[in-house]
Structure formats: structure tokens, C-alpha cells
Scaffold this active site. Structure first.
Site, PDB file in Angstrom:
ATOM      1  N   LEU A  39       0.821  -1.215   0.000  1.00  0.00           N
ATOM      2  CA  LEU A  39       0.000   0.000   0.000  1.00  0.00           C
ATOM      3  C   LEU A  39       0.849   1.256   0.000  1.00  0.00           C
ATOM      4  O   LEU A  39       1.799   1.376   0.778  1.00  0.00           O
ATOM      5  CB  LEU A  39      -0.928  -0.014   1.220  1.00  0.00           C
ATOM      6  CG  LEU A  39      -1.843   1.196   1.434  1.00  0.00           C
ATOM      7  CD1 LEU A  39      -3.180   0.749   2.017  1.00  0.00           C
ATOM      8  CD2 LEU A  39      -1.205   2.232   2.368  1.00  0.00           C
ATOM      9  N   LEU A  40       0.487   2.205  -0.850  1.00  0.00           N
ATOM     10  CA  LEU A  40       1.060   3.557  -0.888  1.00  0.00           C
ATOM     11  C   LEU A  40       0.000   4.530  -0.408  1.00  0.00           C
ATOM     12  O   LEU A  40      -1.166   4.401  -0.757  1.00  0.00           O
ATOM     13  CB  LEU A  40       1.504   3.871  -2.305  1.00  0.00           C
ATOM     14  CG  LEU A  40       1.865   5.307  -2.714  1.00  0.00           C
ATOM     15  CD1 LEU A  40       2.883   5.272  -3.862  1.00  0.00           C
ATOM     16  CD2 LEU A  40       0.647   6.139  -3.130  1.00  0.00           C
ATOM     17  N   ASP A  42       0.199   8.792   1.674  1.00  0.00           N
ATOM     18  CA  ASP A  42       0.591  10.198   1.605  1.00  0.00           C
ATOM     19  C   ASP A  42       1.961  10.449   0.953  1.00  0.00           C
ATOM     20  O   ASP A  42       2.938   9.770   1.270  1.00  0.00           O
ATOM     21  CB  ASP A  42       0.661  10.793   3.011  1.00  0.00           C
ATOM     22  CG  ASP A  42      -0.622  10.686   3.776  1.00  0.00           C
ATOM     23  OD1 ASP A  42      -1.587  10.094   3.270  1.00  0.00           O
ATOM     24  OD2 ASP A  42      -0.661  11.182   4.920  1.00  0.00           O
ATOM     25  N   GLN A  58       4.388   7.330   2.096  1.00  0.00           N
ATOM     26  CA  GLN A  58       3.993   6.335   3.081  1.00  0.00           C
ATOM     27  C   GLN A  58       3.858   4.982   2.384  1.00  0.00           C
ATOM     28  O   GLN A  58       3.171   4.867   1.363  1.00  0.00           O
ATOM     29  CB  GLN A  58       2.655   6.729   3.708  1.00  0.00           C
ATOM     30  CG  GLN A  58       2.715   7.978   4.564  1.00  0.00           C
ATOM     31  CD  GLN A  58       3.342   7.717   5.915  1.00  0.00           C
ATOM     32  OE1 GLN A  58       2.697   7.292   6.855  1.00  0.00           O
ATOM     33  NE2 GLN A  58       4.643   7.951   6.007  1.00  0.00           N
ATOM     34  N   TYR A 101       5.403   8.057  10.165  1.00  0.00           N
ATOM     35  CA  TYR A 101       4.275   8.689   9.514  1.00  0.00           C
ATOM     36  C   TYR A 101       4.711   9.937   8.745  1.00  0.00           C
ATOM     37  O   TYR A 101       5.876  10.312   8.733  1.00  0.00           O
ATOM     38  CB  TYR A 101       3.191   9.017  10.548  1.00  0.00           C
ATOM     39  CG  TYR A 101       2.274   7.857  10.872  1.00  0.00           C
ATOM     40  CD1 TYR A 101       2.627   6.540  10.576  1.00  0.00           C
ATOM     41  CD2 TYR A 101       1.048   8.064  11.495  1.00  0.00           C
ATOM     42  CE1 TYR A 101       1.785   5.478  10.879  1.00  0.00           C
ATOM     43  CE2 TYR A 101       0.196   7.004  11.802  1.00  0.00           C
ATOM     44  CZ  TYR A 101       0.566   5.712  11.496  1.00  0.00           C
ATOM     45  OH  TYR A 101      -0.269   4.671  11.788  1.00  0.00           O
TER      46      TYR A 101
END
Length: 484
Positions: A39-40, A42, A58, A101
Site C-alpha cells: 500500500l502507498l 501520503d 507512506q 508517519y
């Protein structure tokens, strides 16, 4: 082997294990940034440094869900061709063990200073957050310096996404926040040296100004000067839909005003959404050597039926938007595709002058799965005009209602869903289609619509229709494949 080395090794193994599955997906794109696996979300740390653009993001390499995020990394010299670099940050230290994050980057003494949020949760799920610093001499490897800011009094642990800039002889940082009374806010800090920060209070939101009581959390703030005005971009959560506005689960938009670095005040106007489509969130900007303000955004929205995407079966999820140049016209942020994207065009393209009379037509030379389509000299005498793309997305303009609509076939249940905005007149359209994405720039970027869509992989047809007389000049280019 250190914890950092172990995490990097496991991520590399995940990429290797699922590579063949990922690249076999018929919905894999050709010229949009994607994760190698997993998953990609921000965009992070977007910066041009020593002639090279760096975009971090991210990344969850082990699944198509969220979790302890890494910072993935792409670099480019031209905003078109991107090189996948080694992982920039892995969640290996106590202050980031549940995720590195989102954050930003700034150049200082010829080094990159990257600021990010260290996410920490205990066994009961209680959260702690730290604003952390990592420094790089080469733009590729980072030395972690640890936390530089802990959550000040007055906020919950939902305190993240630092964006740093230099102004005058000081540095400033905005952080997305939630106040203790559960209101979205942007917190402001200042510093003389990038390591010691003073909390200057709430810049916007909370109980202040025109966006007080505006949702329960603000994410990914970004404050910058543009055309002699100051723009605050942020992503509020918890807004109720109002007519055509705020239709997605969460929003992304901006306010325009004037920031006073001496009094730490920001007098601004009303909130405006940046993109009218289905998939646009967490935008981040940088200014490049040419003085342009350039934006990337995540082409999705959190908590919006993520696991229903067809790409999940192929072990990957989500993409970035194309890079966009920002300006202000008539007190509105205008977004245009970065001019470098013209390098994607193959050949001189085709031009067709079309006239419709209450009919639907197919132009054999105006089709394709990965194209740029430009419509100019649009004349709609009355009624509506539409473009149907691959039988799964439909762009409609109603001249009577002065309304533009983007419809797509839902990837959740197959029904048609829509996003809309008012538009006085349709003068031009620039549409980028890339296998399973569409980005629409209307009237030289005055409005934009971004969306993922998942048509039949065999369908590359584009049709044009109208209810009455209509004419336009269509230009179309096939676009190169630069990702796999």
C-alpha cells in the site's frame, strides 16, 4: 542484524516475492507513481535538492492495509522519469515503532532535514506521537536524530504530519492536530536551528477564525506563499456533506490569507476543496529551482472502501497524482499539469475538429488506454455535452445548470456514482487517462477531478455525445510507459 536492517530485508523480500503478481495486474498504470508492492499513501518530504526531485511516500510493503509505515522513495530529474530508491525510513526505533508517519523535508547546510511523525501504540491501542528529525548528506540514506517535539498541552495524541519552511531568519513548522475538545486544528512552531522548537499556539482551526469547529482532525497541513498571498492546504476529517461539497469520506482543500511571522497570526478566507473528484487527499507541495510551486497528492482517500479495489488481488494498492503547478487567479488556486509532462507524448498526436447534433459519435483516432486528450474551442449551443471513457467513466457538462459532473462505475457494487461542481462555462478540457485513473483539468486548471476507475481491460473506446448542436477541436496524444 539490527532492527532497521531486518525490516529492510523483510520489505525487499516482500517486493521480490510478489513482483510477478504485481506486474501482471491489467490495472497497473503506465505513467503514475505506484508502490512496488503493498500500500502507498501520503506523499512525504517532497523537495528538489541539488537538481533532483525527491518524493518520499507512506509505504506498507507487507500488505494492502495500513500499519507500521515506511518511507518509500522515488527520485527524478524531470518530474516524468522516476527512479525507485532504497527505503528512506523504516519504523525501527522506540519513538516510531508503529510507523514513520507523514512529514516534510527542507535543505539546510547542503543537507536534507526530514521531519516526520513517529507513531507509537501500546498493547491497549493508546497512541503516542513524536515529531522526529532525520538528516541526509546524500539524499538517499538518513541518520535519525530522534524526537524534536512532543505533543504540547491542549492536544490529543492525534498530532502529526509536520511541514517545515524557512521564512526570514527563522524556521516554522505546522502540524496537523486535534484539540482536547476534539476539534481539528493546525499547530504552529518556530525555531532558530531546526532542532529546538517553540509552540506558538493554534494557527487555524480549533476555536479560531473561519474554520473553527471544522471537523474533528486536520491532517497534512502545508503553509506557503504563492503569488504574494499565503495558502494553507490541509485535509480536514469529520465534515458533513453540503450539497455537492464534501462528498468523500475526508476532504482536502485550502484557505487563502496572510500569515504574520511576528505575531504568528493567519487571517484567511473560506475553505475551498482542491479537487472535485473521488480520489484526492494529503497533498504536499514544494518550490523548485524555477520558482514553481508543485503539488503531488495521494490519489485515494482514507477509509474509503480500500479493500474493494481490484488491485488488492494483485498485492498492491493506490497511486500518486501527476505533479501539478499551482498559481492563484481571482483568489482561487489554479492547478495545471507540470509542463514537463509533455515529454510523455509520443509523436505529434492527432487533431480532429468535431461537430455533434444531438448524437453520440466515436472518433477512431481518439481512443486509447494511456492518453492525453485536449478539447478546445468548445461551443455548446444548449443542453449537455459528454465524454464517455472506456464505458466506465463519464464527464458531463450541462449548459443550462452550469454544472460539470464526473460519473464512474463503482468498484464496490458496480452502480454509477458522481461528483459535481458549478461551472459558468466550459471552455477547455485536458484529460489524462492512464489504464485505471483519470485526471481532468477544466478551463486551464480552474477545476480538477481526480479518480480511479476500473473499466473492462479490453475497452479503450472514447465517445462524445450531446443533446443539441456542439462543436470542439480535439487533440490526442498516446503517452509513454515509464512505470511497471
Amino acid at each position: 542484524m539490527t532492527r532497521d536492517e531486518q525490516l529492510r530485508k523483510e520489505a525487499a523480500e516482500a517486493v521480490s516475492e510478489h513482483k510477478n503478481t504485481v506486474v501482471s495486474d491489467p490495472y497497473r498504470l503506465h505513467y503514475h507513481m505506484m508502490p512496488p508492492v503493498g500500500l502507498l499513501n501520503d506523499p512525504n518530504g517532497f523537495i528538489q535538492w541539488k537538481g533532483t526531485y525527491h518524493l518520499f511516500y507512506q509505504w506498507m510493503p507487507f500488505k494492502t492495509g495500513h500499519g507500521a509505515k515506511f518511507w518509500g522513495h522515488y527520485s527524478s530529474t524531470d518530474l516524468v522519469h522516476w527512479k525507485e530508491e532504497e527505503i528512506a525510513l523504516a519504523p525501527s526505533e522506540w519513538f516510531e515503532k508503529n510507523g514513520c508517519y507523514s512529514g516534510s523535508a527542507i535543505e539546510h547546510k547542503e543537507r536534507i532535514y526530514a521531519f516526520y511523525t513517529g507513531n507509537v501504540k501500546d498493547e491497549e491501542g493508546n497512541r503516542e506521537s513524536y515529531q522526529c528529525l532525520a538528516v541526509s548528506d546524500d539524499g538517499l540514506t538518513f541518520e535519525k536524530k530522534g524526537p524534536v517535539i512532543e505533543v504540547p498541552k491542549g492536544y490529543t495524541a492525534h498530532f502529526r504530519d509536520p511541514k517545515v519552511w524557512e521564512q526570514g531568519d527563522r524556521y516554522y513548522m505546522v502540524v496537523g492536530a486535534q484539540t482536547e475538545d476534539l476539534k481539528g486544528a493546525v499547530a504552529l512552531f518556530s525555531s532558530d536551528n531546526l532542532t529546538e522548537w517553540t509552540h506558538e499556539g493554534i494557527l487555524a482551526g480549533g476555536d479560531k477564525g473561519r474554520i473553527k469547529d471544522f471537523g474533528y482532525m486536520f491532517e497534512c497541513p502545508d503553509l506557503f506563499s504563492l503569488d504574494e498571498q499565503d495558502v494553507l492546504i490541509f485535509s480536514p476529517q469529520g465534515l458533513e456533506a453540503e450539497g455537492m461539497k464534501y462528498q468523500n469520506v475526508y476532504q482536502a482543500g485550502y484557505v487563502i490569507g496572510k500569515f504574520d511571522p511576528e505575531t504568528f497570526s493567519f487571517d484567511h478566507g473560506e475553505f475551498e476543496e482542491l479537487d472535485r473528484g473521488f480520489d484526492f487527499y494529503a497533498p504536499q507541495t514544494t518550490v523548485d529551482a524555477k520558482g514553481r510551486r508543485i503539488l503531488f497528492a495521494w490519489m485515494s482517500v482514507p477509509d474509503q472502501d480500500e479493500q474493494a479495489h481490484p488491485t488488492v488481488d494483485y498485492k498492491w494498492l493506490h497511486i500518486m497524482t501527476l505533479p501539478r503547478e499551482l498559481t492563484i487567479v481571482d483568489h482561487k488556486v489554479i492547478q495545471k499539469p507540470a509542463r514537463e509532462l509533455e515529454e510523455l507524448r509520443e509523436g505529434s498526436g492527432v487533431i480532429h475538429q468535431a461537430q455533434l447534433n444531438g448524437e453520440t459519435i466515436f472518433l477512431p483516432e481518439i481512443n486509447g488506454k494511456t492518453i492525453e486528450l485536449m478539447l478546445e474551442e468548445i461551443v455548446i449551443e444548449k443542453g449537455w455535452f459528454e465524454i464517455n471513457i472506456h464505458g466506465a467513466a463519464r464527464l458531463v457538462y450541462s449548459s443550462e445548470q452550469q454544472l460539470v459532473t464526473l460519473e464512474r462505475k463503482s468498484y464496490v457494487d458496480g452502480t454509477m456514482e458522481r461528483r459535481q461542481c458549478q461551472l459558468n462555462d466550459l471552455e477547455s478540457l485536458q484529460v489524462f487517462v492512464d489504464i485505471s485513473s483519470i485526471e481532468v483539468f477544466i478551463n486551464e486548471g480552474r477545476e480538477t477531478f481526480s479518480a480511479r476507475f476500473f473499466p473492462d481491460p479490453k475497452n479503450s473506446e472514447i465517445t462524445f455525445g450531446s443533446s443539441h448542436k456542439c462543436s470542439f477541436v480535439a487533440k490526442k496524444w498516446d503517452l509513454k510507459k515509464v512505470f511497471s
